[in-house]
Design an enzyme around this catalytic site. Structure first.
Site, PDB file in Angstrom:
ATOM      1  CD  GLU A  86      -5.666  -9.693  -0.589  1.00 21.32           C
ATOM      2  OE1 GLU A  86      -4.485  -9.379  -0.381  1.00 21.32           O
ATOM      3  OE2 GLU A  86      -6.594  -9.465   0.228  1.00 21.32           O
ATOM      4  CG  ASP A 136      -1.715  -1.185   1.471  1.00 25.59           C
ATOM      5  OD1 ASP A 136      -1.386  -2.234   0.889  1.00 25.59           O
ATOM      6  OD2 ASP A 136      -2.673  -1.116   2.245  1.00 25.59           O
ATOM      7  CE  LYS A 176     -10.015  -7.667   0.313  1.00 23.81           C
ATOM      8  NZ  LYS A 176      -8.838  -8.234   1.004  1.00 23.81           N
TER       9      LYS A 176
END
Length: 768
Positions: A490, A360, A602
């Site tokens: 994911e 991230d 997702k």
């Protein structure tokens, strides 16, 4: 729980009315931090109802032994856990010997809580009637100092309203704390010494296994109606705690106040035998200044941050509150002053994800820090990864790779992989690409190439070696394939040829080769040093290039799109619009087996590649892929709405862009994913910043200069932001119909707006 109880306000997070159901959520939302430490918004006084206690020190962690039912070769030995640190904020309050506890009070009136983001403080006020029928008014204010980042300060006042009352303040330190998140219920802290003198107390403790030495400290002062009082406290201490009792007979409508100063000194910054001495220096400085002066300094420090980082939005209070909430927490979590630190997905607001570093940082956070601070802050984040290169090589060796191939960890505190879900640890290898992309992004934005010959090229070589070895030659396809991976989505595990992974692998190899050639040409000394260290040959580079040139990308001629992975069209392609809303969020309602077989995404996966490499594709290609994949995306990752907002704005779909913006900016404030009680989504908050600057503002760097394609949602009257581009600060003000640019500095800046070149002169307003 009421998911929409936060009151809209431009500069503050506000809660009115006491609802025990909201306590844990508010403890997250009202969290405070200063980059070096942080804490959930737990009450200072005792609270016997459900609560999630949490105080955290940056960089202090524990290697919690991995807990899995079936060990697999290559599993990390531990999952690093950010530790709930010894508690210094506690002040037990006794009114005529009855403890003040909002969980047991007869009546609570006018309860208010405010997190003032402009000035960087947290306050609470309420009127409560205790079981003994004494009615009191309580006002508290606390902050963690930006100027003195080892210090926090609390102002706590009690006024008896219906009678005189004997009131006792009992400030304490407590190292007998536990983590909410633990695998084996290990003891994380070893208390070494509890000491006190005058009005000061100190607890020296160290972490088990990692041996971080800390000193938790406090000192208190008491006042009646603002007048300083000298009260000899009763002192109590045991193996894990120390407390002082300040008792006073308070008249009706008098205000009894305690100022408590506390915090942590840590052996990351001091000699471990000098922590108490260092703490005394902090306390001496704090008490000499006093609460009011320290608060004034706090306001000035935040004003300086906001001057550069603020984004204004006119005509939409919820949108304004959302972006400031995101910017505020990013600055509370990481200020760039310590290159040893990084940004955890929950920051200092909870324990989920271990408080460690993920991809991230490189994918979402670096753009924010590059543009709102000096470029040295982003360079520190890149340096952090360079210092972990050897660990990345060791991580790859554990999985069978060799010759200096580097696999950066999915989750880390010190460079070692510590994530232990096999489908992530072994398969979510696209994280390597984000590290390389961040190097490219840093150079593209700052123009500073020096990082690459100094450090970055070694990182790029290790990453290229990994991709070369991870690819498999398929005789059937006559191409190189990458098998058994998990992409950014994911909700698919162990799939073959995830398009995003294959694409970024190809790009990483080409980017590494391009920079090897440039460093050889322009930085011969560095080139020689790096080649000798890496033992890299022309023959090996040619093998990499073979993999890159012949990389396989799954494609559907029928849909005219790249496929997320080989088997995507085998799924039952029912869109999210046709999914029963009672089944949402699917990660809390469905079995993992059902999720893996579903088409539901997702977060941006193929579209993540289109975000990173927008210049590689036409707008028509983006539109085609957006229209194909977005309808299957459930956005159950905090990192998803921001990418979709940016791309919707690029495609002139402003209503959709605005909806995604509200979702990313108010993800926690409105608790979209029903998990805010666990902590906030810090790293995705940088994506919220991007959704305005890159989405609505259309900011890009092309041909070595800033370009803009400004757009504005119809719900807004205007918005503005600043960026620090190559040591020149540009302010962009967008209204319905025109855009203004202002430049701080001494030299002109050439930019491009909607495809046309514009020269901005310093300190003059330019309107387009």
């Amino acid at each position: 729980m009421n998911l929409d109880y936060i009151i809209p306000n431009d500069w503050s997070i506000l809660e009115e009315g006491f609802d025990p159901e909201n306590i844990k959520a508010s403890e997250s939302l009202f969290s405070i931090g200063n980059g070096a430490m942080g804490q959930r918004a737990n009450f200072e006084e005792k609270y016997s109802g459900p609560t999630f206690q949490g105080s955290y020190i940056a960089g202090v962690y524990y290697p919690d032994k991995t807990r899995v039912g079936w060990w697999k070769n290559g599993y990390p030995e531990y999952f690093a856990k950010v530790l709930n640190a010894p508690n210094w904020i506690g002040i037990n309050i006794y009114i005529e010997d009855e403890v003040l506890d909002l969980h047991t009070c007869k009546k609570i009136e006018i309860f208010k809580r405010e997190l003032n983001m402009k000035e960087g403080w947290l306050s609470r006020s309420f009127i409560a009637t205790l079981q003994n029928d004494i009615k009191v008014e309580v006002n508290t204010k606390r902050f963690l100092s930006l100027d003195m980042d080892e210090l926090g300060a609390i102002n706590y006042s009690v006024k008896p309203l219906n009678s005189d009352a004997s009131i006792t303040f009992r400030p304490y330190l407590d190292s007998g704390i536990t983590n909410e998140d633990t695998n084996w219920d290990d003891k994380f802290w070893d208390t070494l010494n509890v000491s006190h003198e005058n009005n000061q107390a100190f607890i020296q403790a160290k972490t088990m296994k990692t041996d971080f030495y800390t000193c938790t400290f406090m000192e208190s002062q008491v006042f009646i109606d603002g007048k300083s009082m000298i009260i000899d406290p009763n002192i109590s201490a045991d193996a894990n705690s120390a407390s002082f009792s300040y008792n006073y007979k308070v008249k009706q409508n008098e205000t009894y106040t305690i100022h408590k100063f506390g915090g942590y000194t840590v052996d990351r910054n001091h000699d471990k035998y000098e922590l108490v001495t260092a703490a005394k220096k902090v306390l001496e400085k704090a008490t000499k200044a006093g609460f009011s002066t320290l608060l004034d300094n706090q306001k000035k420090a935040w004003a300086k941050i906001w001057d550069m980082a603020d984004i204004t939005i006119d005509g939409d209070v919820k949108a304004q509150q959302g972006i400031r909430f995101n910017i505020f927490h990013l600055n509370q979590t990481y200020l760039g002053t310590d290159a040893r630190l990084n940004i955890g997905p929950k920051g200092f607001t909870g324990e989920k994800y271990g408080g460690s570093t993920y991809w991230d940082t490189e994918a979402y956070c670096i753009p924010f820090y590059m543009a709102t601070k000096d470029q040295s802050v982003a360079r520190n984040l890149l340096t952090y990864r360079y210092k972990h290169l050897q660990k990345a090589i060791e991580n790859a060796e554990k999985l069978g790779f060799k010759n200096g191939a580097a696999l950066y960890p999915m989750v880390t505190m010190n460079g070692e992989e510590c994530h232990n879900e096999w489908e992530i640890t072994f398969e979510e290898i696209h994280r390597n690409g984000a590290i390389a992309f961040a190097i490219f992004n840093y150079h593209r934005y700052t123009g500073d190439y020096s990082y690459i010959p100094e450090m970055g090229l070694e990182v790029l070589i290790g990453i290229a070696r990994f991709w070369h070895q991870r690819a498999t030659f398929s005789k059937d396809k006559n191409k190189y394939v990458i098998l058994g991976v998990t992409g950014p989505n994911e909700y698919e595990n162990n799939i073959n040829n995830n398009w995003y992974t294959n694409y970024i692998a190809q790009w990483c190899i080409n980017y590494a080769v391009e920079n090897i050639e440039r460093v050889e040409s322009d930085f011969t000394t560095d080139f020689t040093r790096i080649m000798n260290k890496a033992k890299l040959s022309k023959a090996e580079i040619e093998q990499w290039q073979e993999v890159a040139e012949r990389m396989y990308f799954p494609y559907s001629e029928k849909h005219n799109v790249y496929l997320q992975q080989d088997g995507f069209l085998d799924k039952e392609l029912i869109t999210v619009a046709d999914l029963d809303q009672a089944q949402r969020p699917i990660n809390q309602k469905w079995s993992w087996d059902r999720i893996l077989r579903s088409p539901y995404i997702k977060q941006a996966d193929t579209l993540q590649g289109f975000y990173f490499f927008e210049d590689h594709f036409t707008t028509e290609e983006l539109e085609r892929h957006f229209d194909f994949y977005e309808p299957f995306t459930v956005h159950e990752s905090s990192l998803s709405p921001c990418v979709h907002s940016i791309q919707a704005a690029k495609l002139d779909r402003m209503d959709q862009a605005y909806t995604f913006y509200l979702r990313t900016s108010r993800l926690d404030l409105d608790d979209y994913n029903h998990e805010v009680h666990e902590g906030l989504h810090i790293t995705s908050m940088a994506g919220t910043w991007m959704s305005i600057v890159e989405g609505f503002g259309g900011m890009r760097v092309k041909n070595d200069m800033l370009t803009f394609e400004p757009k504005i949602p119809q719900q807004w009257d205007g918005y503005s932001f600043k960026v620090n581009f190559r040591h020149q600060i540009l302010k962009v003000i967008v209204n319905q119909g025109q855009t203004h640019f202002e430049l701080e500095g001494h030299k002109e800046l050439q930019i491009e707006v909607n495809g046309k070149s514009v020269m901005i002169a310093p300190n003059k307003l330019v309107t387009v």
